[in-house]
Scaffold this active site. Structure first.
Site, PDB file in Angstrom:
ATOM      1  N   ASP A  59       0.797  -0.889  -0.161  1.00  0.00           N
ATOM      2  CA  ASP A  59       0.352   0.026  -0.565  1.00  0.00           C
ATOM      3  C   ASP A  59       1.264   1.264  -0.098  1.00  0.00           C
ATOM      4  O   ASP A  59       0.686   2.211  -0.070  1.00  0.00           O
ATOM      5  CB  ASP A  59      -0.288  -0.305   1.361  1.00  0.00           C
ATOM      6  CG  ASP A  59      -0.137  -0.487   2.784  1.00  0.00           C
ATOM      7  OD1 ASP A  59       0.660  -0.220   2.677  1.00  0.00           O
ATOM      8  OD2 ASP A  59      -1.378   0.289   3.420  1.00  0.00           O
ATOM      9  N   HIS A 263      24.249   3.688 -18.204  1.00  0.00           N
ATOM     10  CA  HIS A 263      23.461   4.187 -17.095  1.00  0.00           C
ATOM     11  C   HIS A 263      23.225   3.531 -16.329  1.00  0.00           C
ATOM     12  O   HIS A 263      22.160   2.819 -14.935  1.00  0.00           O
ATOM     13  CB  HIS A 263      21.617   3.588 -17.778  1.00  0.00           C
ATOM     14  CG  HIS A 263      21.819   4.770 -19.303  1.00  0.00           C
ATOM     15  ND1 HIS A 263      20.340   4.243 -19.420  1.00  0.00           N
ATOM     16  CD2 HIS A 263      21.470   5.752 -19.560  1.00  0.00           C
ATOM     17  CE1 HIS A 263      19.817   4.978 -20.467  1.00  0.00           C
ATOM     18  NE2 HIS A 263      21.251   6.307 -20.626  1.00  0.00           N
ATOM     19  N   ASP A 280      26.413  12.050 -13.232  1.00  0.00           N
ATOM     20  CA  ASP A 280      25.444  12.641 -14.470  1.00  0.00           C
ATOM     21  C   ASP A 280      24.116  12.480 -13.096  1.00  0.00           C
ATOM     22  O   ASP A 280      23.205  11.855 -12.448  1.00  0.00           O
ATOM     23  CB  ASP A 280      25.079  11.369 -15.514  1.00  0.00           C
ATOM     24  CG  ASP A 280      24.319  11.814 -16.154  1.00  0.00           C
ATOM     25  OD1 ASP A 280      23.592  13.150 -16.076  1.00  0.00           O
ATOM     26  OD2 ASP A 280      23.861  11.369 -17.399  1.00  0.00           O
ATOM     27  N   ASP A 291      20.146  18.232 -16.627  1.00  0.00           N
ATOM     28  CA  ASP A 291      20.873  17.590 -17.019  1.00  0.00           C
ATOM     29  C   ASP A 291      22.350  17.645 -17.162  1.00  0.00           C
ATOM     30  O   ASP A 291      22.553  17.612 -17.992  1.00  0.00           O
ATOM     31  CB  ASP A 291      19.711  16.426 -18.020  1.00  0.00           C
ATOM     32  CG  ASP A 291      21.065  15.024 -18.859  1.00  0.00           C
ATOM     33  OD1 ASP A 291      21.468  14.628 -17.402  1.00  0.00           O
ATOM     34  OD2 ASP A 291      20.491  15.151 -19.978  1.00  0.00           O
ATOM     35  N   HIS A 370      26.803   6.867 -27.531  1.00  0.00           N
ATOM     36  CA  HIS A 370      26.091   6.914 -27.600  1.00  0.00           C
ATOM     37  C   HIS A 370      25.444   8.756 -28.438  1.00  0.00           C
ATOM     38  O   HIS A 370      26.789   8.826 -28.610  1.00  0.00           O
ATOM     39  CB  HIS A 370      25.466   7.467 -25.946  1.00  0.00           C
ATOM     40  CG  HIS A 370      26.327   8.202 -25.748  1.00  0.00           C
ATOM     41  ND1 HIS A 370      26.676   9.480 -25.044  1.00  0.00           N
ATOM     42  CD2 HIS A 370      27.206   8.157 -24.578  1.00  0.00           C
ATOM     43  CE1 HIS A 370      26.882  10.430 -24.828  1.00  0.00           C
ATOM     44  NE2 HIS A 370      27.881   8.884 -23.750  1.00  0.00           N
ATOM     45  N   HIS A 374      20.476  15.713 -26.755  1.00  0.00           N
ATOM     46  CA  HIS A 374      19.024  15.485 -27.117  1.00  0.00           C
ATOM     47  C   HIS A 374      18.308  17.084 -26.618  1.00  0.00           C
ATOM     48  O   HIS A 374      18.873  17.972 -25.828  1.00  0.00           O
ATOM     49  CB  HIS A 374      18.564  14.242 -25.782  1.00  0.00           C
ATOM     50  CG  HIS A 374      18.840  14.523 -24.680  1.00  0.00           C
ATOM     51  ND1 HIS A 374      18.236  14.279 -23.498  1.00  0.00           N
ATOM     52  CD2 HIS A 374      20.287  13.510 -23.719  1.00  0.00           C
ATOM     53  CE1 HIS A 374      18.385  15.270 -22.798  1.00  0.00           C
ATOM     54  NE2 HIS A 374      19.659  13.942 -22.874  1.00  0.00           N
ATOM     55  N   HIS A 381      14.297  12.850 -21.815  1.00  0.00           N
ATOM     56  CA  HIS A 381      15.299  12.888 -22.942  1.00  0.00           C
ATOM     57  C   HIS A 381      13.569  13.927 -23.559  1.00  0.00           C
ATOM     58  O   HIS A 381      13.265  13.333 -23.721  1.00  0.00           O
ATOM     59  CB  HIS A 381      14.834  11.532 -23.566  1.00  0.00           C
ATOM     60  CG  HIS A 381      16.264  11.245 -22.370  1.00  0.00           C
ATOM     61  ND1 HIS A 381      16.109   9.821 -22.653  1.00  0.00           N
ATOM     62  CD2 HIS A 381      17.531  11.632 -22.413  1.00  0.00           C
ATOM     63  CE1 HIS A 381      17.584  10.000 -21.620  1.00  0.00           C
ATOM     64  NE2 HIS A 381      18.311  10.966 -22.470  1.00  0.00           N
ATOM     65  N   GLU A 407      27.002  16.637 -24.666  1.00  0.00           N
ATOM     66  CA  GLU A 407      27.802  15.298 -23.875  1.00  0.00           C
ATOM     67  C   GLU A 407      28.747  14.067 -24.489  1.00  0.00           C
ATOM     68  O   GLU A 407      27.721  12.745 -24.273  1.00  0.00           O
ATOM     69  CB  GLU A 407      26.606  14.615 -23.256  1.00  0.00           C
ATOM     70  CG  GLU A 407      24.997  13.753 -24.014  1.00  0.00           C
ATOM     71  CD  GLU A 407      24.221  13.607 -23.571  1.00  0.00           C
ATOM     72  OE1 GLU A 407      24.856  12.309 -22.296  1.00  0.00           O
ATOM     73  OE2 GLU A 407      22.439  13.633 -23.202  1.00  0.00           O
ATOM     74  N   TYR A 411      34.652   6.804 -23.485  1.00  0.00           N
ATOM     75  CA  TYR A 411      34.720   5.273 -22.569  1.00  0.00           C
ATOM     76  C   TYR A 411      35.510   3.997 -22.638  1.00  0.00           C
ATOM     77  O   TYR A 411      35.484   3.302 -24.669  1.00  0.00           O
ATOM     78  CB  TYR A 411      33.184   4.456 -22.448  1.00  0.00           C
ATOM     79  CG  TYR A 411      32.124   5.421 -22.593  1.00  0.00           C
ATOM     80  CD1 TYR A 411      31.904   6.286 -21.065  1.00  0.00           C
ATOM     81  CD2 TYR A 411      31.951   6.780 -23.476  1.00  0.00           C
ATOM     82  CE1 TYR A 411      30.877   7.720 -20.715  1.00  0.00           C
ATOM     83  CE2 TYR A 411      31.018   7.768 -23.292  1.00  0.00           C
ATOM     84  CZ  TYR A 411      30.372   7.682 -22.116  1.00  0.00           C
ATOM     85  OH  TYR A 411      29.222   8.842 -21.624  1.00  0.00           O
ATOM     86  N   ARG A 429      32.259  11.340 -19.724  1.00  0.00           N
ATOM     87  CA  ARG A 429      31.000  12.059 -19.552  1.00  0.00           C
ATOM     88  C   ARG A 429      31.149  13.499 -19.054  1.00  0.00           C
ATOM     89  O   ARG A 429      31.755  14.031 -18.599  1.00  0.00           O
ATOM     90  CB  ARG A 429      30.092  11.926 -19.831  1.00  0.00           C
ATOM     91  CG  ARG A 429      28.364  12.203 -20.786  1.00  0.00           C
ATOM     92  CD  ARG A 429      27.604  11.903 -21.043  1.00  0.00           C
ATOM     93  NE  ARG A 429      26.784  11.137 -19.706  1.00  0.00           N
ATOM     94  CZ  ARG A 429      26.731   9.523 -18.785  1.00  0.00           C
ATOM     95  NH1 ARG A 429      27.295   8.688 -19.681  1.00  0.00           N
ATOM     96  NH2 ARG A 429      26.302   9.239 -18.323  1.00  0.00           N
ATOM     97  N   GLU A 431      28.638  16.608 -19.364  1.00  0.00           N
ATOM     98  CA  GLU A 431      27.442  17.094 -20.210  1.00  0.00           C
ATOM     99  C   GLU A 431      26.513  18.827 -20.293  1.00  0.00           C
ATOM    100  O   GLU A 431      26.665  18.518 -18.758  1.00  0.00           O
ATOM    101  CB  GLU A 431      26.571  16.776 -19.594  1.00  0.00           C
ATOM    102  CG  GLU A 431      24.707  16.511 -20.243  1.00  0.00           C
ATOM    103  CD  GLU A 431      24.468  15.227 -20.009  1.00  0.00           C
ATOM    104  OE1 GLU A 431      23.979  14.290 -19.044  1.00  0.00           O
ATOM    105  OE2 GLU A 431      22.670  14.798 -20.904  1.00  0.00           O
TER     106      GLU A 431
HETATM  107  N1  GLY Z   1      21.170  11.326 -18.110  1.00  0.00           N
HETATM  108  C1  GLY Z   1      20.775  10.907 -19.251  1.00  0.00           C
HETATM  109  C2  GLY Z   1      21.161  11.586 -20.243  1.00  0.00           C
HETATM  110  O1  GLY Z   1      22.032  12.028 -19.772  1.00  0.00           O
HETATM  111  O2  GLY Z   1      20.791  11.153 -21.478  1.00  0.00           O
HETATM  112 MN    MN Z   2      21.695  13.934 -21.826  1.00  0.00          MN
HETATM  113 MN    MN Z   3      23.290  12.893 -18.550  1.00  0.00          MN
END
Ligand code: GLY
Ligand code: MN
Ligand code: MN
Length: 462
Positions: A59, A263, A280, A291, A370, A374, A381, A407, A411, A429, A431
């Site tokens: 619950d 992720h 991140d 982000d 990647h 975005h 996203h 970003e 890697y 990374r 970003e």
């Molecule tokens: N935090 C997810 C991305 O950077 O797209």
């Molecule tokens: Mn991102």
């Molecule tokens: Mn991110």
């Protein structure tokens, strides 16, 4: 706490020394509804459901997260509601919000509700009814309309719409006429949401500033032997201190080789000497996401190899950002960034061979696995078309009011035996969140430290 100098003109810093809960002015949601209704033809109806509470176990529920399209059109943050937009044959419009009723007993247990009176007074809808009235009234609203709009991505709501349509059709012998044309509301809303208003930009700037304070704190409080989840706790605490109760997405706090899991959210390992920490993490403020990613040395000093990769990624990021202006597109930024990163890995001896061929073979995608960025907004996203062509290039021209992430990353997992051992286990990374302005860009992420000098200086202070 020491803080990195911040562009005072873009935000009132003093205001942020106190916790703030910000919202768009409620009138802005009227404007969002009006913009959607301007896209509806005469004699049509649009239906937008709120999110429901989601059970976590038994619950208890997950923290409530409103359906972002519904939120964009209402600013209303309760579950189990429905927004109906109507446009009649003459083109006049009406908005109706169905929501949970005021209920003193329920509210003592579960929290205050807005109720129908205040829905009209405060949220600016024309009418409001209790949710219990939906089934009675929906047939009337649908009857005689020629077109219905709703989001096709929500399967269970589509089923609900078909149930209501069937209800209308069952009265056909009494003269009822059900709409025959169904339209997906998602792409229309995506286009509206993609271009941010000044007030939305101000909120996103603020979400970024709060997130930057959290990244600063993570750097200042980092030490060998600390656990990733303890760093996460610092970040979430800093968000909440400034009025952002929730992160926009599960924070990634990835020490060493964990950074090579894109992720990674387990956040369970101990931070080790001579390793990097990739964070991140972005706050959600009044529904809007930040982000931001930063990668820094656990012990406060980059090794030579870490420095080399870090500087390359940082320069690639800045190269892409400095090219942003109306008319630019992700496809062109990708070409620029991929070439730059490829050249960088050649210079470091990680890539061998002919540069032109390495670039045309897209060799960099082995290490930059990647996309470059975005859209960003109510969703991390965010919605909005990228106009992807048959080569999967994102050709859509940037316009003032769009917000995106940039970003780049490199890697090199521990398991990569194709490179010299000294590079293995490095994952970087960086970003930032960028708004397109009339003539160029604004970087919202300026108070998240990023140069090697600033990061090492900040970490040395503590
Ligand atoms: N935090 C997810 C991305 O950077 O797209
Ligand atoms: Mn991102
Ligand atoms: Mn991110």
């Amino acid at each position: 706490m020491t803080s990195i100098p911040f562009n005072e003109t873009s935000l009132n810093n003093a205001q942020l020394s106190e916790p703030v809960i910000s919202l768009l002015p409620l009138g802005d949601y009227d404007k969002h509804r009006a913009a959607f209704m301007a896209k509806m033809p005469n004699n049509s109806i649009a239906l937008f459901p709120a999110a429901n509470e989601l059970t976590r176990s038994n619950d208890t529920e997950y923290a409530f997260c409103q359906n972002k399209n519904f939120f964009y059109l209402t600013g209303f943050n309760e579950p189990d509601a429905l927004l109906v937009l109507l446009k009649n044959e003459q083109g006049s419009t009406e908005s109706i919000l169905f929501s949970l009723p005021k209920d003193p007993l329920h509210e003592i247990w579960q929290g205050r509700r807005v109720g129908q009176l205040k829905a009209v007074q405060d949220y600016g809808v024309d009418k409001s009814f209790e949710v219990a009235e939906i089934d009675n009234l929906l047939s009337d609203y649908l009857n005689g309309k020629s077109q219905v709009f709703f989001g096709f991505s929500d399967h269970s709501f589509a089923v609900q719409v078909f149930t209501w349509l069937k209800q209308v059709k069952s009265s056909i012998r009494q003269g009822a006429k059900a709409p025959q044309q169904l339209n997906d509301a998602d792409p229309i809303l995506a286009e509206l949401r993609l271009i941010k208003t000044d007030n939305e930009l101000a909120l996103m700037r603020q979400a970024n500033h709060i997130s930057g304070l959290a990244h600063q704190r993570a750097m200042q409080n980092c030490f060998v032997g600390k656990f990733e989840y303890q760093v996460e706790a610092d970040i979430l605490h800093e968000f909440a201190l400034h009025g952002a109760r929730h992160p926009a997405y599960a924070s990634i706090v990835a020490g060493g080789d964990n950074a090579n899991i894109l992720h990674y959210t387990a956040n369970s390992d101990v931070l080790k000497d001579n390793e990097l920490l990739l964070i991140d993490a972005g706050a959600e403020l009044a529904g809007y996401a930040a982000d931001i990613t930063r990668t820094f040395p656990v012990n406060g000093k980059y090794t030579q190899e870490q420095k080399a990769i870090y500087q390359l990624v940082l320069d690639a990021k800045n190269l892409a950002i400095n090219a942003i202006k109306p008319g630019m597109c992700f496809a062109k930024l990708n070409v620029l960034t991929n070439a730059f990163l490829t050249q960088g890995l050649v210079d470091l001896g990680i890539f061998q061979g002919d540069l032109t061929k390495l670039i045309s073979d897209k060799k960099i995608k082995e290490y930059f696995i990647h996309g470059l960025g975005h859209w960003l907004g109510l969703d991390v996203h965010d919605v909005g078309d990228y106009n992807i062509n048959s080569n999967r290039e994102q050709l859509r021209a940037f316009e003032q009011g769009m917000v995106m992430t940039i970003e780049p990353g490199i890697y090199i997992p521990l398991t990569d035996l194709s490179v010299d051992a000294k590079w293995r286990g490095i994952g970087v990374r960086i970003e930032d969140n960028i708004a397109v302005t009339e003539t160029g860009f604004e970087n919202f992420s300026v108070n998240s430290p990023q140069t090697i000098e600033d990061i090492e200086a900040l970490m040395k202070e503590t």
